[in-house]
Design a protein around this motif. Sequence first.
Motif, short mmCIF file in Angstrom:
data_model
loop_
_atom_site.label_atom_id
_atom_site.label_comp_id
_atom_site.label_asym_id
_atom_site.label_seq_id
_atom_site.Cartn_x
_atom_site.Cartn_y
_atom_site.Cartn_z
N LEU A 8 7.21 -2.88 17.38
CA LEU A 8 6.18 -1.89 17.06
C LEU A 8 6.81 -0.58 16.61
O LEU A 8 7.85 -0.15 17.12
N GLN A 9 6.13 0.06 15.65
CA GLN A 9 6.61 1.33 15.11
C GLN A 9 5.46 2.31 14.99
O GLN A 9 4.30 1.90 14.84
N PRO A 10 5.74 3.61 15.05
CA PRO A 10 4.69 4.60 14.77
C PRO A 10 4.26 4.46 13.32
O PRO A 10 5.02 3.98 12.47
N PRO A 11 3.03 4.83 12.98
CA PRO A 11 2.58 4.77 11.58
C PRO A 11 3.50 5.59 10.68
O PRO A 11 4.10 6.58 11.11
N LYS A 12 3.64 5.15 9.43
CA LYS A 12 4.51 5.86 8.49
C LYS A 12 4.09 7.32 8.34
O LYS A 12 4.92 8.21 8.16
N GLU A 13 2.79 7.53 8.35
CA GLU A 13 2.27 8.90 8.23
C GLU A 13 1.66 9.30 9.57
O GLU A 13 0.47 9.59 9.68
N ALA A 14 2.49 9.29 10.61
CA ALA A 14 2.02 9.65 11.95
C ALA A 14 1.53 11.09 11.95
O ALA A 14 2.18 11.98 11.39
N LEU A 15 0.39 11.31 12.57
CA LEU A 15 -0.24 12.63 12.58
C LEU A 15 -0.01 13.33 13.91
O LEU A 15 0.01 12.69 14.97
N SER A 16 0.15 14.63 13.83
CA SER A 16 0.24 15.43 15.05
C SER A 16 -1.16 15.61 15.62
O SER A 16 -2.17 15.24 15.01
#
Length: 483
Positions: A203-211
């Motif tokens: 599993l990975q954080p989304p490519k465009e992870a939002l704050s």
Amino acid sequence: MDATTRPLRIPPEMTIYAEKHDIFDMLQCMVRQLVIDKPEDPIQYLIGMLKKGNFEVPRVILLGPPASGKRTVAKALCERTQAIHIMVEHIMKEDPDFSGEPQRYQERGEAIPHDLWIRMIQQRLSRIDCVRRGWVLEGIPRTREEALGLQEAGIAPEHIVVLEAPDDVLIERSLGKRIDPETGDVYHVAFMRPEDETVRKRLQPPKEALSEEQTALRLKQYHSHAHTLLRTYERHLRYVNADQPHVDVCAQVLTHVLARQRSSAPHTPRILLFGPPGSGKSLQARLLAKKYNIVDICSGKLIKAVYADESCTGDLIKPYLEAGEPVPDSIVLQIVTARLSRLDCTTRGWVVHGFPRDMEQAEKLQETSHIPSRVFFLDMTDEVAVERLSLRAVDPVTGERYHTLYRPPSCPEVQARLVFNPKDREIEVMQRLEEYWAHLPLLQDFYPDAIHINADQDPHAIFESIESRLVGRLPKTLMNSQP
């Protein structure tokens, strides 16, 4: 059907065929689309619609704020119904007829013109896979303008589902969101962890992870459009609380999508009531017949009536009744089907109880044109059945029915003259129950869509349960269409 006779008698086969294949609803749908699209050649247009086939496919719009679980619900819904999952990203990638025009707008950082965007959606939904299998639009439309554009283009969903949850919950979900890079499935570090350890590791954080601030801004943007957008569909919305386990959310959405909308198609009730002795079949049949003006047919009373009228069939069954033997199935079937073929049954509908009693009778009934549209099993235990039957009695003077436990007579004089039916003795009741249970498994297998009702409750509660499943349409079966 003989057109020279009056009144015209419509064969029951016509009604059964029309209801089985949803002919009335299909015609209604075709006329609606004809009015919306206004084709130059209406006949060829309708022929084309019929060639495309399936009218009973899901057409769903799934809306909700960011991190409300739209992706998870949409994937689960499409997996169960075989519908096509459509997102903004999917529409942008498929560009067979627009010569890269949408991508050029994106490269310049400009919004795609409204008319072009609507045409892109319309083109994707008109492809054969969406036509045959249905579709689920995830997060589309995004504004009221888009919603109105889709309506003008004739894109009319059957269901609009809105997921909703408090903003603080959505922000927490967004921060813990994780993506499986191989499948694209969405998970959460706390609320929705994959069971497979291999999946968990990749599993990975989304490519465009939002704050947190960015997520709050996106929620604010959603709410600014949501009010006017949802007003466009306000009469057709179904809100689902997304602040609960995703399995429950998916189950609620699936139940709603498979539930068929109320139809204005003419419907002739054809009901079979099964149940052990004492389950109240006769009472429920009387209540249904009284409220819905359908014909109440008790096989036992029907056979006695035929015996009493001294007809040819009455003479045929006379030896069996006088000897206390069961009437052969072939004769019983002939008597029942003759009654069901009469004009009142074919035009008003019917409720039959006491027949069929076993698998063989059920198969023979199925071979006729008298096929039930609803089948109910009234379930209860032997103890309750024995208690109901063995303690009931009749006042021979007034004909009033009593029960020594539930409805005892008010005075000793009536109590003294009560008469108990020999057939209601406990040993006789147990024999009838054994016969019923012996045939029950095969009958249940023969009617897999039958509805089971708890008969150990107030009769009016039982009637309400039956009625609720009688007036509504049966749920859609899950689609098995191939791409």
